[in-house]
Design an enzyme around this catalytic site. Structure first.
Site, PDB file in Angstrom:
ATOM      1  N   GLY A  69       0.827  -1.195   0.000  1.00 36.23           N
ATOM      2  CA  GLY A  69       0.000   0.000   0.000  1.00 36.23           C
ATOM      3  C   GLY A  69       0.861   1.245   0.000  1.00 36.23           C
ATOM      4  O   GLY A  69       2.048   1.190   0.313  1.00 36.23           O
ATOM      5  N   CYS A  96       5.180  -6.360   1.638  1.00 37.33           N
ATOM      6  CA  CYS A  96       5.577  -4.955   1.619  1.00 37.33           C
ATOM      7  C   CYS A  96       4.902  -4.180   2.754  1.00 37.33           C
ATOM      8  O   CYS A  96       5.253  -4.395   3.909  1.00 37.33           O
ATOM      9  CB  CYS A  96       5.302  -4.343   0.243  1.00 37.33           C
ATOM     10  N   TYR A  97       3.919  -3.328   2.458  1.00 38.18           N
ATOM     11  CA  TYR A  97       3.230  -2.645   3.566  1.00 38.18           C
ATOM     12  C   TYR A  97       2.715  -3.695   4.552  1.00 38.18           C
ATOM     13  O   TYR A  97       2.743  -3.483   5.769  1.00 38.18           O
ATOM     14  CB  TYR A  97       2.056  -1.811   3.026  1.00 38.18           C
ATOM     15  N   HIS A 190       7.568  -7.984  -3.830  1.00 35.24           N
ATOM     16  CA  HIS A 190       6.234  -8.325  -4.370  1.00 35.24           C
ATOM     17  C   HIS A 190       6.263  -9.653  -5.139  1.00 35.24           C
ATOM     18  O   HIS A 190       6.719  -9.684  -6.275  1.00 35.24           O
ATOM     19  CB  HIS A 190       5.755  -7.208  -5.303  1.00 35.24           C
ATOM     20  N   GLU A 192       3.731 -11.156  -6.327  1.00 36.21           N
ATOM     21  CA  GLU A 192       2.593 -11.238  -7.248  1.00 36.21           C
ATOM     22  C   GLU A 192       2.886 -10.686  -8.637  1.00 36.21           C
ATOM     23  O   GLU A 192       2.123 -10.900  -9.563  1.00 36.21           O
ATOM     24  CB  GLU A 192       1.377 -10.533  -6.630  1.00 36.21           C
ATOM     25  N   ASP A 249     -19.699 -12.219 -21.625  1.00 36.92           N
ATOM     26  CA  ASP A 249     -20.182 -12.194 -20.240  1.00 36.92           C
ATOM     27  C   ASP A 249     -21.683 -12.461 -20.157  1.00 36.92           C
ATOM     28  O   ASP A 249     -22.125 -13.308 -19.390  1.00 36.92           O
ATOM     29  CB  ASP A 249     -19.857 -10.850 -19.573  1.00 36.92           C
ATOM     30  N   LYS A 400     -12.010 -12.450 -16.073  1.00 41.78           N
ATOM     31  CA  LYS A 400     -12.408 -12.687 -17.464  1.00 41.78           C
ATOM     32  C   LYS A 400     -11.983 -14.060 -17.992  1.00 41.78           C
ATOM     33  O   LYS A 400     -12.759 -14.747 -18.645  1.00 41.78           O
ATOM     34  CB  LYS A 400     -11.807 -11.593 -18.350  1.00 41.78           C
TER      35      LYS A 400
HETATM   36  N1  GLN Z   1       4.638   2.758   1.676  1.00 37.70           N
HETATM   37  C1  GLN Z   1       5.436   1.686   2.170  1.00 37.70           C
HETATM   38  C2  GLN Z   1       6.920   1.888   1.829  1.00 37.70           C
HETATM   39  O1  GLN Z   1       7.261   2.788   1.134  1.00 37.70           O
HETATM   40  C3  GLN Z   1       4.964   0.365   1.572  1.00 37.70           C
HETATM   41  C4  GLN Z   1       5.158   0.311   0.095  1.00 37.70           C
HETATM   42  C5  GLN Z   1       4.477  -0.874  -0.560  1.00 37.70           C
HETATM   43  O2  GLN Z   1       3.692  -1.580   0.050  1.00 37.70           O
HETATM   44  N2  GLN Z   1       4.740  -1.064  -1.845  1.00 37.70           N
HETATM   45  O3  GLN Z   1       7.757   1.142   2.302  1.00 37.70           O
END
Ligand code: GLN
Length: 544
Positions: A69, A96-97, A190, A192, A249, A400
């Site tokens: 985030g 991450c966040y 990340h 994902e 759809d 989709k």
């Molecule tokens: N804002 C947080 C950071 O800068 C998390 C970033 C993120 O989740 N991509 O570390």
């Protein structure tokens, strides 16, 4: 899926019948990709905003992933997860966040880093074999050095109590952490995104090895459960009405309804006069003859074309078509409801079918800060209120490609399953300027030639959307030694995965030559063909 659909309780929604990994979204642009990747692993996953109260969940997840985030956990007003997440007794993975949120929850050890880290990084995995085996499980089967993708500025200042480092990069000593006493993991990178090549295996390790989620999310399984669910919702007598367009759809949704409740589902196709060549007939043929759907076709072309007369502003065209469609559909729905209520055989029409897909749901629930915006279904709102209809959305949980797989599973012909999207306002927004019968004739014919050639050369599936547009200008040409002054056709073909951004398709010269020659020779009123080489952005996919 908050457990309710317009006041009606959700009966056996997928999250209730399939093992589910819950993704709590902190507003990262990649959050939905976590859900996508898990589904690709045949593990069912749903995303909800990070503000979700655990007590209000209508299902028990097998594990929880906290997404990335844009916020910093230490800021005032930064979003925080319901602490009950850590009392549910299920594994938690922070990304991450999400990692920073775990560290914050267990000791407030997050600070702004001196160095930001964006892009590629090399992850060194630290194993604890022998001592604390379970904490090695997240990176099981992954080699000691792997490429990962990072996007962060904050970092852990210290390990939370009872946590071990399980991975590091040159810049982040705590790029991966795991609790020694509970199945809690955090990663700074990340997994994902495709820039993390082994990311999917890491997510699989979490979902399958750590959470023990069954990998049984397939369209084969879904179809049976969904038919049961529709039957339970609609009841033995209830009836459903829904508009179909001939697109993927609405056809898949309609076929699913037909399988579930047969003729108690009423499909309505409105011919708005701006469909492609022979489209209304073709759709009717496919839906009734091949798919056995109870379909009513309303030919309202004169009404639509009458209202479009003299209109050349794109937004006005779109509004006229949208509003007229709702008028006609609503009128038909009311009449059908009266008939249904008077028929001794079945009950009242209580439900309206909508082909909403999961990306629409994600867009409406994704976390965008304290003032999260909710998108409403503006086009059906009136109908739901005036007629007291309840909304039924059998594709609401699907992406989709899952809808396509479901369509194939339901026996819908392949060419329909892979059909390019076609906009509601139809050819009206591909005929720039005023729409009338003579312009429609030109646009239909040129489009048919272009699409036929794309199909013949085997390119249809490589291209995401293609069409011929008719420009409202005339150019000079010479045909049969005679000066002509005729219109211009613009061909457009784009490649895209999500329709948010797109690039024009690189046809080879011979292909364009052939299409151009055919259009100029065969379509009266056209003396030039051009190819649109604008990407999106700055262009849009459609011309108006
Ligand atoms: N804002 C947080 C950071 O800068 C998390 C970033 C993120 O989740 N991509 O570390």
């Amino acid at each position: 899926t908050n457990g309710k659909v317009n006041g009606a309780a959700v009966v056996n929604a997928p999250a209730k019948t399939f093992d589910t990994i819950l993704v709590l979204d902190f507003g990262s642009q990649y959050s939905h990709l976590i859900t996508r990747r898990l589904r690709e692993l045949n593990v069912y996953s749903e995303m909800l905003p990070c503000t979700q109260k655990i007590a209000d969940l209508h299902f028990h997840p097998k594990g929880i992933i906290l997404s990335g985030g844009p916020y910093s956990v230490y800021e005032d007003g930064a979003p925080h997860v319901d602490p009950a997440v850590f009392e549910l007794g299920v594994p938690v993975l922070g990304i991450c966040y999400g990692l920073q949120e775990i560290a914050w929850h267990f000791g407030k050890n997050v600070v702004a880093g001196e160095k930001r880290e964006y892009g590629h990084a090399y992850l060194k995995i630290e194993r604890h074999t022998g001592k604390e085996d379970h904490i090695d499980r997240l990176f099981e089967g992954i080699k000691d050095y792997v490429e990962v993708w990072m996007s962060h500025g904050d970092k852990l200042s210290r390990l939370p109590e009872n946590f071990h480092p399980i991975a590091s990069t040159s810049n982040s000593p705590f790029a991966g952490i795991a609790s020694t006493s509970k199945p809690y993991f955090g990663i700074q990178f990340h997994p994902e995104v495709t820039h993390t090549p082994r990311g999917k295996e890491i997510l699989s390790n979490f979902a399958v090895k750590i959470c023990k989620a069954r990998q049984d999310w397939t369209m084969e399984k879904f179809v049976d459960k969904e038919i049961e669910r529709i039957r339970a919702m609609v009841g033995p007598k209830g009836q459903v009405i829904g508009a179909v367009s001939g697109g993927v759809d609405s056809t898949v949704a309609a076929k699913l309804m037909q399988e579930a409740i047969g003729d108690r589902f009423h499909a309505v196709l409105v011919d708005n006069g701006v469909l492609r060549l022979n489209e209304a007939e073709t759709v009717k043929e496919t839906l009734t003859k091949h798919l056995g759907i109870n379909l009513t076709v309303i030919d309202a072309s004169d009404l639509f074309l009458g209202k479009l007369k003299g209109v050349s502003d794109p937004e006005t065209k779109r509004k006229i078509i949208g509003n007229t469609f709702i008028e006609i559909f609503q009128d038909k729905a009311k009449r059908m409801a009266e008939e249904a209520a008077n028929s001794p055989r079945a009950g009242e029409i209580e439900w309206l079918l909508q082909g909403t897909l999961y990306p629409d749901v994600i867009e409406s629930i994704s976390f965008k800060g304290p003032s999260a915006t909710i998108k409403t279904h503006h086009n059906v709102g009136g109908l739901l209120k005036d007629m007291h209809l309840k909304l039924i959305e059998p594709l609401r949980e699907l992406f989709k490609d899952e809808v396509r797989a479901l369509g194939t599973n339901l026996g819908i012909p392949e060419d329909l399953v892979w059909r390019h999207p076609f906009p509601g306002p139809g050819l009206a927004i591909r005929i720039l300027g005023e729409v009338n019968e003579s312009q429609l004739k030109i646009a239909r014919h040129a489009d048919k030639i272009f699409i036929d050639e794309i199909v013949a050369s085997g390119l249809y599936r490589k291209i995401s959307q293609a069409f011929a547009a008719l420009l409202p200008v005339k150019a000079v040409g010479v045909m049969g030694d005679k000066r002509v002054h005729a219109q211009v056709i613009a061909l457009r073909a784009v490649e895209t995965t999500d329709f948010m951004t797109a690039d024009w398709f690189p046809f080879d010269g011979a292909f364009l030559k052939k299409v151009s020659r055919r259009i100029v020779n065969e379509v009266d009123g056209v003396c030039r063909v051009v190819y649109d080489v604008t990407s999106k952005p700055p262009g849009t996919i459609e011309m108006e």
